[in-house]
Write a protein that holds these residues in place. Structure first.
Motif, short mmCIF file in Angstrom:
data_model
loop_
_atom_site.label_atom_id
_atom_site.label_comp_id
_atom_site.label_asym_id
_atom_site.label_seq_id
_atom_site.Cartn_x
_atom_site.Cartn_y
_atom_site.Cartn_z
N ALA B 313 0.84 -1.19 0.00
CA ALA B 313 0.00 0.00 0.00
C ALA B 313 0.87 1.24 0.00
CB ALA B 313 -0.91 -0.01 1.22
N GLU B 314 1.96 1.18 0.74
CA GLU B 314 2.86 2.32 0.86
C GLU B 314 3.48 2.71 -0.48
OE1 GLU B 314 6.39 2.21 3.52
OE2 GLU B 314 4.84 2.02 5.06
N THR B 315 3.57 1.72 -1.35
CA THR B 315 4.28 1.99 -2.60
C THR B 315 3.36 2.38 -3.74
OG1 THR B 315 4.20 -0.34 -3.09
CG2 THR B 315 6.20 0.48 -2.07
N GLN B 316 2.07 2.55 -3.44
CA GLN B 316 1.16 2.93 -4.51
C GLN B 316 1.43 4.37 -4.95
OE1 GLN B 316 -0.97 0.59 -5.91
NE2 GLN B 316 0.36 -0.62 -4.58
N THR B 317 1.45 5.28 -3.99
CA THR B 317 1.76 6.68 -4.29
C THR B 317 2.63 7.21 -3.15
OG1 THR B 317 -0.01 7.66 -2.99
CG2 THR B 317 -0.59 6.96 -5.21
N ALA B 318 2.98 8.47 -3.23
CA ALA B 318 3.79 9.05 -2.17
C ALA B 318 2.93 9.65 -1.08
CB ALA B 318 4.73 10.12 -2.74
N TYR B 319 1.61 9.57 -1.27
CA TYR B 319 0.71 10.27 -0.33
C TYR B 319 -0.32 9.34 0.30
CZ TYR B 319 2.85 14.27 -2.51
OH TYR B 319 3.77 15.17 -2.96
N PHE B 361 4.02 23.75 -8.24
CA PHE B 361 4.77 22.49 -8.19
C PHE B 361 6.27 22.73 -8.09
CE2 PHE B 361 0.71 21.14 -9.62
CZ PHE B 361 0.57 19.86 -9.14
N GLU B 362 6.63 23.97 -8.38
CA GLU B 362 8.04 24.33 -8.21
C GLU B 362 8.32 24.55 -6.73
OE1 GLU B 362 10.46 27.56 -10.66
OE2 GLU B 362 8.80 26.59 -11.69
N ASN B 363 7.41 25.26 -6.09
CA ASN B 363 7.57 25.56 -4.66
C ASN B 363 7.36 24.31 -3.79
OD1 ASN B 363 7.92 28.18 -5.47
ND2 ASN B 363 5.75 28.69 -5.18
N GLN B 364 6.35 23.54 -4.15
CA GLN B 364 6.09 22.30 -3.37
C GLN B 364 6.10 21.14 -4.33
OE1 GLN B 364 2.41 22.87 -0.98
NE2 GLN B 364 2.02 24.50 -2.45
N PRO B 365 7.27 20.56 -4.58
CA PRO B 365 7.36 19.51 -5.60
C PRO B 365 6.47 18.32 -5.28
CG PRO B 365 9.54 20.16 -4.82
CD PRO B 365 8.56 20.79 -3.90
N PHE B 366 5.91 17.77 -6.35
CA PHE B 366 5.09 16.57 -6.21
C PHE B 366 6.03 15.36 -6.14
CE2 PHE B 366 2.07 13.30 -7.58
CZ PHE B 366 0.98 13.64 -6.80
N GLN B 367 5.70 14.38 -5.29
CA GLN B 367 6.63 13.26 -5.09
C GLN B 367 6.09 11.93 -5.62
OE1 GLN B 367 7.46 13.22 -0.89
NE2 GLN B 367 9.31 14.44 -1.19
N THR B 368 7.01 11.08 -5.96
CA THR B 368 6.63 9.68 -6.21
C THR B 368 7.45 8.80 -5.29
OG1 THR B 368 8.30 9.46 -7.91
CG2 THR B 368 6.04 9.92 -8.64
N VAL B 369 7.07 7.54 -5.25
CA VAL B 369 7.67 6.64 -4.28
C VAL B 369 8.47 5.55 -4.99
CG1 VAL B 369 5.66 5.13 -4.17
CG2 VAL B 369 7.17 5.29 -2.21
N LYS B 370 9.54 5.15 -4.35
CA LYS B 370 10.32 4.02 -4.86
C LYS B 370 10.51 3.04 -3.73
CE LYS B 370 13.21 4.94 -8.80
NZ LYS B 370 14.37 5.70 -9.21
N PHE B 371 10.47 1.76 -4.07
CA PHE B 371 10.57 0.75 -3.00
C PHE B 371 11.84 -0.07 -3.19
CE2 PHE B 371 9.48 -3.44 -1.20
CZ PHE B 371 9.29 -3.03 0.11
N ASP B 372 12.57 -0.20 -2.09
CA ASP B 372 13.78 -1.02 -2.13
C ASP B 372 13.47 -2.35 -1.44
OD1 ASP B 372 16.25 -2.09 -2.20
OD2 ASP B 372 17.09 -0.83 -0.61
N SER B 373 13.42 -3.41 -2.23
CA SER B 373 12.96 -4.69 -1.68
C SER B 373 13.98 -5.30 -0.72
CB SER B 373 12.67 -5.68 -2.81
OG SER B 373 13.84 -5.94 -3.53
N LYS B 374 15.24 -4.88 -0.85
CA LYS B 374 16.25 -5.45 0.05
C LYS B 374 16.12 -4.91 1.46
CE LYS B 374 20.05 -7.40 -2.45
NZ LYS B 374 21.10 -7.02 -3.37
#
Lengths: 252, 597
Positions: B313-319, B361-374
């Motif tokens: 669930a955590e890796t669906q979006t950054a929010y 979006f410059e002032n408050q950048p939109f984020q994405t998520v990356k998951f490290d399986s290790k």
């Protein structure tokens, strides 16, 4: 004067709770055992002899009266003090051997020493010594189930003696043995008594066994009725006859 | 008359019978529990969709449980025999005919078997209902198509147990009618078992280690062996464990007996006890080890599915949530949360598109998520405006609920101002998803869903919380339920196995400990000796079982990404339960053995 090992004063034992039917197994028993004595206690079944022995050996508590072993009042002992007293002062031979069947003969014999924190090296030395004296050196590695009745009782005897107890108690030690083994065991006990100077108190209902003792106390219905002393120059078979004669009249 | 005597015999030893009976009831109820899962094809299919071989795993689980039951009933039957041999020997001495005795023991065995199975199934139904409710409520799981009352499970439990008891009854009848009365009377005076010669022990140890190596090797290379992995590893590990216990532990104890340590206090006695019993115990130690491994493994993977639910669930979006035109109620709810990051953007809806102002979006950048399986952690990266313009999907995911099928466009401030339409606010925030915050998050979610134009809730996913509840959880919760359910079931079986075996030996020990007390052993030493003896019976399976689990978790690499992540939690829970159980058994044992001392 010889030291007194056991002193029994007005010892009474009543079974059954106060509001139940009570049974008085021992009625004001008085006697003493001196150092180096070999005493037998005789009586019919139900006479109270086993009750008396259990009380002396701290397995049971008296209703009233006192039992002193080497001056120590044992009725007052409790918990660890009681356990330590048994471990250091008393040796006991049971009718049914009571060897631990999951230990070898050597381990059975060494157990009382292990409990007293004797070093492993010393334990081995003492076991070897006692076992040689009692003629069971060859049997040390065997388990109880591999021994005959007579051999088992010798191992039990070694276990009872290994820590040099103040007194060795025997509860019908020959009761489960054939006549040859019984005679050998009794001779062994006499030797231990004579050579090592160990005091022995043995309960028996068998006149032959009793004839090995130097003094016999006769109990009937919870009371000491008679006492028989073997004279210094009296031989065993003669004493045996005397015991038989007395029993003949005593039981009636 | 004889019947009366037989019934009387049961009355006199009702405590022993209680141990026997409760043990059998637990065993059959657990078997029932397992069968409610394993024979419910629809449940397995629906919930195990992502684990294609799950039905296959359960088949072998059934086989293993049947083997365990076999050992268990064998012990139960020996226990029964040892209780009754003397009585029946006595009846024979009194002149009872052999046929009559045979009949009695047959009836007795079958009656005990039948009653305990019936009660066991009833208990099993109650347990599975209760467990379903507890697990579902406490963990918020749904186990679709799981039925606590499942006739196939009832049938299989009866077939197995009555079948085994029938065999036991035949065996008992045969034994009782063949053995002479005297032997039955004296059956309790067992002789010491001779140890196997050294070379035999050595061969056994070798076979054990080879089997374990094969088993572990197969598990570690599960991909290579495919469907053969489970049967091979099950067979090799079970028998490997047995041979290891039967040889290495036995030799170890007899070597220890020869050291100085054995001559200290009661150590010699304890070692003697163990060596005396180890041959008797090896089977039960193996069973306990396997049950422990299964229970711990099941709970660990169950919790693993829980972890992966959160992580996925955590890796669906950054929010956690993207809210459009947040209401004042939503805003007050957000204040109660532990918010890590929050950004708010203006948007306008016009025609077929949703317009955002790019400078924001410059002032408050939109984020994405990356998951490290290790390392099993998520990291967040900022999206530049150029990236967002190129692929606006990360943003569009959120707008689908209130503005379905509309494109997301980023425009500069000038253009944004020129666009017709009301200026609205979108609020994106990431909050800690803790256990306590669930109800707040759920309220926010419901308020947001009320604004949605989507009919299906799974189409109105406004961030990670919604994804967890409506997409990921339904996928994994069936498996999580399965894991925890089985874990508890195996744990109960383990408990009853250990209790049964240990307590059945307690009665023999009463005499031994009384003897030691007469020799002048302090009570504290006696207690210590018991604690050590039972402790070893707990520790040995624990060590081997934990190794099995650590290796066995490899099997779940495909499904759980990292099956070792967070295993300290189930291991700790398990350790606490196991320790607690040790003290309970110890306490009971001491009560029985040292009662009169």
């Amino acid at each position: 004067m010889q030291e007194t090992i056991i002193e029994v004063n007005n010892l009474r034992k009543i079974y059954g709770k106060k509001n139940e039917k009570q049974y008085e197994a021992l009625k004001a028993v008085n006697f003493s055992v001196k150092d180096g004595e070999f005493v037998g206690i005789m009586g019919a079944s139900g006479s109270g002899k086993t009750t008396l022995l259990n009380m002396l050996a701290t397995f049971d508590r008296p209703t009233s009266g006192s039992v002193k072993i080497k001056g120590e009042e044992i009725a007052k002992l409790k918990g660890n003090a009681l356990a330590d007293f048994r471990a250091s002062r008393i040796g006991f031979i049971f009718q049914d051997f009571n060897l631990l069947e999951n230990l070898t003969a050597a381990e059975n014999i060494g157990l009382p020493l292990s409990l007293q924190g004797v070093s492993a090296k010393k334990i081995d030395a003492i076991i070897t010594k006692v076992a040689s004296e009692l003629g069971i050196f060859e049997l040390l590695k065997n388990y109880p189930s591999e021994l005959s009745g007579g051999q088992k009782q010798r191992v039990a005897c070694a276990r009872a003696l290994v820590h040099n107890p103040a007194i060795l108690f025997g509860d019908e030690p020959t009761g489960a043995l054939d006549s040859k083994s019984a005679r050998e065991l009794l001779e062994l006990m006499s030797e231990v008594n004579k050579n090592m100077g160990t005091s022995i108190l043995m309960v028996t209902h068998d006149a032959f066994s009793a004839s090995f003792c130097k003094r016999i106390i006769f109990i009937k219905d919870g009371r000491i009725e008679r006492e028989l002393i073997r004279e210094d120059n009296q031989n065993r078979s003669n004493f045996y006859q005397e015991v038989l004669d007395l029993l003949g009249t005593f039981e009636q | 008359m004889l019947q009366k005597l037989a019934v009387n015999g049961i009355k006199n030893r009702w405590k022993d019978y209680l141990v026997l009976f409760s043990g059998l009831v637990i065993s059959s109820s657990i078997f029932y529990l397992f069968e409610t899962l394993s024979t419910n094809g629809r449940y397995l299919k629906e919930n195990g969709a992502i684990v294609s071989i799950i039905g296959y795993i359960f088949t072998f689980g059934s086989v293993l449980l049947t083997l365990i039951t076999l050992v268990y009933i064998n012990y139960a039957n020996n226990f029964l025999l040892s209780m009754r041999q003397r009585d029946y020997g006595l009846f024979m001495m009194l002149g009872a005919r052999k046929g009559k005795i045979g009949q009695l023991i047959w009836i007795e065995t079958m009656l005990i078997g039948f009653l305990s199975t019936v009660v066991g199934v009833i208990v099993g139904i109650v347990l599975s209902t209760g467990m379903q409710n507890i697990v579902i409520k406490s963990l918020g799981l749904t186990a679709r198509y799981y039925a606590p009352i499942w006739w196939k499970a009832i049938l299989w439990t009866f077939i197995l147990y009555l079948g085994l008891f029938f065999l036991a009854a035949v065996y008992n009848t045969f034994l009782m009618t063949r053995k002479p009365a005297l032997k039955l009377l004296k059956s309790q005076q067992k002789a010491a078992k001779k140890q196997l010669p050294m070379w035999m022990q050595f061969i056994q140890a070798l076979i054990g280690i080879i089997l374990l190596t094969i088993g572990y090797g197969v598990i570690l290379n599960a991909a290579k062996y495919g469907v053969k992995t489970i049967p091979i590893s099950l067979f090799t590990i079970t028998f490997g464990t047995f041979f290891v216990f039967n040889s290495i532990v036995t030799v170890g104890i007899s070597l220890l007996r020869k050291t100085k340590l054995a001559k200290k206090n009661l150590n010699g006695f304890t070692l003697g006890q163990l060596e005396f019993r180890i041959h008797d115990y090896t089977k039960i130690l193996t069973v306990v080890t396997m049950l422990l491994a299964l229970a711990l493994g099941a709970i660990t993977t169950g919790i693993g599915f829980n972890n992966i639910t959160d992580k996925t669930a955590e890796t669906q979006t950054a929010y956690t949530f993207g809210l459009f035109q947040p209401t004042s109620k939503q805003r007050t709810l957000i204040k109660k949360l532990d918010v890590e990051r929050q950004s708010s953007y203006s948007y306008k809806v016009s025609g077929n598109a949703v317009y955002f102002e790019e400078t924001q979006f410059e002032n408050q950048p939109f984020q994405t998520v990356k998951f490290d399986s290790k390392s099993f952690t998520s990291s967040y990266t900022k999206l530049s405006i150029a990236e967002l313009k190129k692929d606006s999907y990360p943003l569009q995911m959120f707008t689908e609920s209130i503005q379905p099928n509309k494109q997301v466009v980023l425009v500069d401030a000038q253009k944004f101002a020129a666009i017709q339409g009301q200026k609205k606010t979108a609020l994106f925030f990431r909050a800690k998803d803790t256990h306590d915050s669930q109800s707040i998050l759920s309220q926010i979610s419901n308020l947001e869903y009320a604004k949605s134009k989507q009919k299906d809730r799974t189409d109105a996913i406004q961030g990670n919380y919604d994804a967890k509840i409506y997409v990921v959880k339904p996928l994994y919760s069936g498996l999580e339920f399965m894991g925890i359910f089985l874990g508890i079931a195996f744990l109960a079986m383990l408990a009853s196995c250990l209790m049964f075996k240990i307590l059945s030996g307690a009665f023999e020990d009463v005499r031994r400990y009384a003897m030691l007390a007469k020799l002048g052993v302090r009570k504290s030493l006696l207690q210590g000796a018991i604690a050590k003896e039972i402790g070893i019976l707990f520790v040995l399976p624990a060590i081997v079982g934990v190794v099995h689990v650590l290796i066995g978790l490899n099997l779940f690499k495909g499904i759980l990404i990292n099956p070792y992540y967070g295993i300290w939690l189930p291991f700790m829970i398990f350790a606490v339960l196991y320790l607690l159980y040790y003290f309970i058994v110890l306490f009971m044992y001491q009560r029985i053995v040292l009662r009169k001392i």
